[in-house]
Design an enzyme around this catalytic site. Structure first.
Site, PDB file in Angstrom:
ATOM      1  N   ARG A 167       0.822  -1.220   0.000  1.00  0.00           N
ATOM      2  CA  ARG A 167       0.000   0.000   0.000  1.00  0.00           C
ATOM      3  C   ARG A 167       0.853   1.266   0.000  1.00  0.00           C
ATOM      4  NH1 ARG A 167      -5.108  -1.129   3.936  1.00  0.00           N
ATOM      5  NH2 ARG A 167      -5.897  -2.972   2.896  1.00  0.00           N
ATOM      6  N   ASP A 188     -15.298   9.207  10.610  1.00  0.00           N
ATOM      7  CA  ASP A 188     -14.214   8.287  10.271  1.00  0.00           C
ATOM      8  C   ASP A 188     -12.930   9.108  10.226  1.00  0.00           C
ATOM      9  OD1 ASP A 188     -14.235   5.243   8.900  1.00  0.00           O
ATOM     10  OD2 ASP A 188     -12.431   6.417   8.491  1.00  0.00           O
TER      11      ASP A 188
HETATM   12  C1  LIG Z   1     -13.389  -2.057   8.730  1.00  0.00           C
HETATM   13  S1  LIG Z   1     -14.067  -0.422   8.689  1.00  0.00           S
HETATM   14  C2  LIG Z   1     -15.557  -0.667   9.620  1.00  0.00           C
HETATM   15  C3  LIG Z   1     -16.742   0.030   9.010  1.00  0.00           C
HETATM   16  C4  LIG Z   1     -18.091  -0.188   9.704  1.00  0.00           C
HETATM   17  N1  LIG Z   1     -18.085   0.278  11.061  1.00  0.00           N
HETATM   18  C5  LIG Z   1     -18.496  -1.645   9.655  1.00  0.00           C
HETATM   19  O1  LIG Z   1     -18.461  -2.335  10.683  1.00  0.00           O
HETATM   20  O2  LIG Z   1     -18.842  -2.128   8.571  1.00  0.00           O
HETATM   21  C6  LIG Z   1     -13.000   0.407   9.856  1.00  0.00           C
HETATM   22  C7  LIG Z   1     -13.009   1.918   9.716  1.00  0.00           C
HETATM   23  O3  LIG Z   1     -12.364   2.490  10.857  1.00  0.00           O
HETATM   24  C8  LIG Z   1     -11.679   3.663  10.447  1.00  0.00           C
HETATM   25  N2  LIG Z   1     -10.642   3.992  11.448  1.00  0.00           N
HETATM   26  C9  LIG Z   1      -9.448   3.396  11.663  1.00  0.00           C
HETATM   27  N3  LIG Z   1      -8.781   3.999  12.656  1.00  0.00           N
HETATM   28  C10 LIG Z   1      -9.590   4.992  13.109  1.00  0.00           C
HETATM   29  C11 LIG Z   1      -9.458   5.984  14.133  1.00  0.00           C
HETATM   30  N4  LIG Z   1      -8.370   6.060  14.893  1.00  0.00           N
HETATM   31  N5  LIG Z   1     -10.491   6.844  14.302  1.00  0.00           N
HETATM   32  C12 LIG Z   1     -11.604   6.785  13.519  1.00  0.00           C
HETATM   33  N6  LIG Z   1     -11.779   5.881  12.533  1.00  0.00           N
HETATM   34  C13 LIG Z   1     -10.778   4.995  12.336  1.00  0.00           C
HETATM   35  C14 LIG Z   1     -11.109   3.276   9.093  1.00  0.00           C
HETATM   36  O4  LIG Z   1     -10.794   4.413   8.308  1.00  0.00           O
HETATM   37  C15 LIG Z   1     -12.239   2.423   8.501  1.00  0.00           C
HETATM   38  O5  LIG Z   1     -13.064   3.168   7.649  1.00  0.00           O
END
Ligand SMILES: C[S@@+](CC[C@H](N)C(=O)[O-])C[C@H]1O[C@@H](n2cnc3c(N)ncnc32)[C@H](O)[C@@H]1O
Length: 298
Positions: free
Chosen positions: A55, A165
């Site tokens: 990435r 997010d």
């Molecule tokens: C796997 S997705 C989950 C999406 C949704 N909640 C679901 O369960 O389908 C994880 C998300 O967490 C966000 N993320 C990661 N670290 C984070 C942080 N420190 N604060 C806020 N969001 C974060 C990522 O950008 C990503 O979009």
């Protein structure tokens, strides 16, 4: 055209340049891992080297950096914060889908919406729901679609939804509210179709949330590991499938911050593969992946 001519044409065509994959040294990987932990709470343990190489390699190529050293200097000298945002955009996993982990949406319709209707009759505050790692928007829009379908378009109990997010890239997609038909796994049932606009012409095969669904969700950028801005109190917080990327200590910090944003009697939903076992927090488990704050709704 003779075979000779074909060969000469081919030999004159530009040869595609395939850059060799970038491979970070152990020290460089450790630098990225430390930055990801301190800035975003992400744990990039051993085993993640290949993912980071691929990435970060793509990002460095796109942005024209010749070596990790060049990229490192760019990260250090950037004062706008854009370089860090770009880094988190490539390091996070944004997988999500509509109606993911259906049990949570069943809980909304079977428990939370009926409770809210009763509470509002007693003059309680309107329903506020927070999708705290909303990725490309499928989760908050599923909440909005479920609420509108269950409560009806004129209901005073329709929730306002905050969706946050850390990644600006996913938020950009989310705000558009446009998805290819195959994002709706298992097809689009008739009840759902009435909340969507169907694309035509070059948008054939795409669907967009109707304006009234788009209007229920407010998207903002927010890093869960930083001190939270004043977002107010919520009846329900979805924080699903993000804490698996955090250390235990960071999970505890995040869960306690979120618990403080719940109103008494409010609920926290976590991913079904995430567990709060071993974490100190003030919530009571009510069923798998659902926790409740003590106290009665005010
Ligand atoms: C796997 S997705 C989950 C999406 C949704 N909640 C679901 O369960 O389908 C994880 C998300 O967490 C966000 N993320 C990661 N670290 C984070 C942080 N420190 N604060 C806020 N969001 C974060 C990522 O950008 C990503 O979009």
């Amino acid at each position: 055209m003779s075979g000779m001519e074909q060969r000469s044409t081919l030999s004159e065509s530009p040869i595609p340049v395939i850059s060799p994959p970038i491979e970070l040294t152990a020290k460089e990987f450790a630098f990225v891992a430390t930055l990801a932990r301190e800035e975003f709470g992400l744990e990039l343990g051993t085993g993640k080297e290949q993912l980071v190489n691929s990435r970060l390699g793509n990002l460095m190529r796109q942005r024209g950096f010749k070596s990790f050293g060049d990229y490192y200097r760019h990260l250090q000298s950037d004062r706008t914060g854009d370089a860090l945002v770009e880094l988190i955009d490539v390091l996070t996993t944004n997988h999500t889908s509509f109606f993911r982990e259906q049990a949570h949406f069943d809980f909304l319709t079977q428990r939370i919406f009926p409770e809210q209707i009763l509470a509002e009759q007693k003059g309680h505050a309107p329903l506020r729901i927070w999708s705290a790692a909303s990725s490309t928007g499928e989760e908050p829009y599923t909440i909005a679609l479920t609420a509108r379908e269950y409560l009806g378009p004129q209901s005073p109990s329709l929730p306002s939804i905050l969706a946050t997010d850390i990644s600006t890239r996913v938020l950009e997609t989310a705000r558009k509210g446009m998805y290819k038909a195959d994002r709706f796994q298992g097809g689009i049932p008739p009840w759902l179709k009435k909340h969507l606009l169907r694309g035509e012409g070059r948008w054939d095969g795409w669907y967009r949330m109707r304006p009234e669904i788009l209007g229920m969700v407010d998207f903002r950028r927010l890093n869960l590991i930083e001190p939270l801005p004043d977002v107010g109190r919520f009846t329900v917080i979805f924080c699903r499938n993000v804490m698996i990327y955090f250390s235990r200590a960071t999970q505890e910090h995040v869960v306690n911050n979120l618990a403080a944003c719940l109103e008494p009697g409010g609920y926290l939903f976590v991913g079904h593969s995430e567990s709060l076992t071993g974490i100190e927090h003030p919530l009571q488990q009510v069923q798998p992946a659902i926790y409740r704050k003590r106290g009665a709704k005010k």
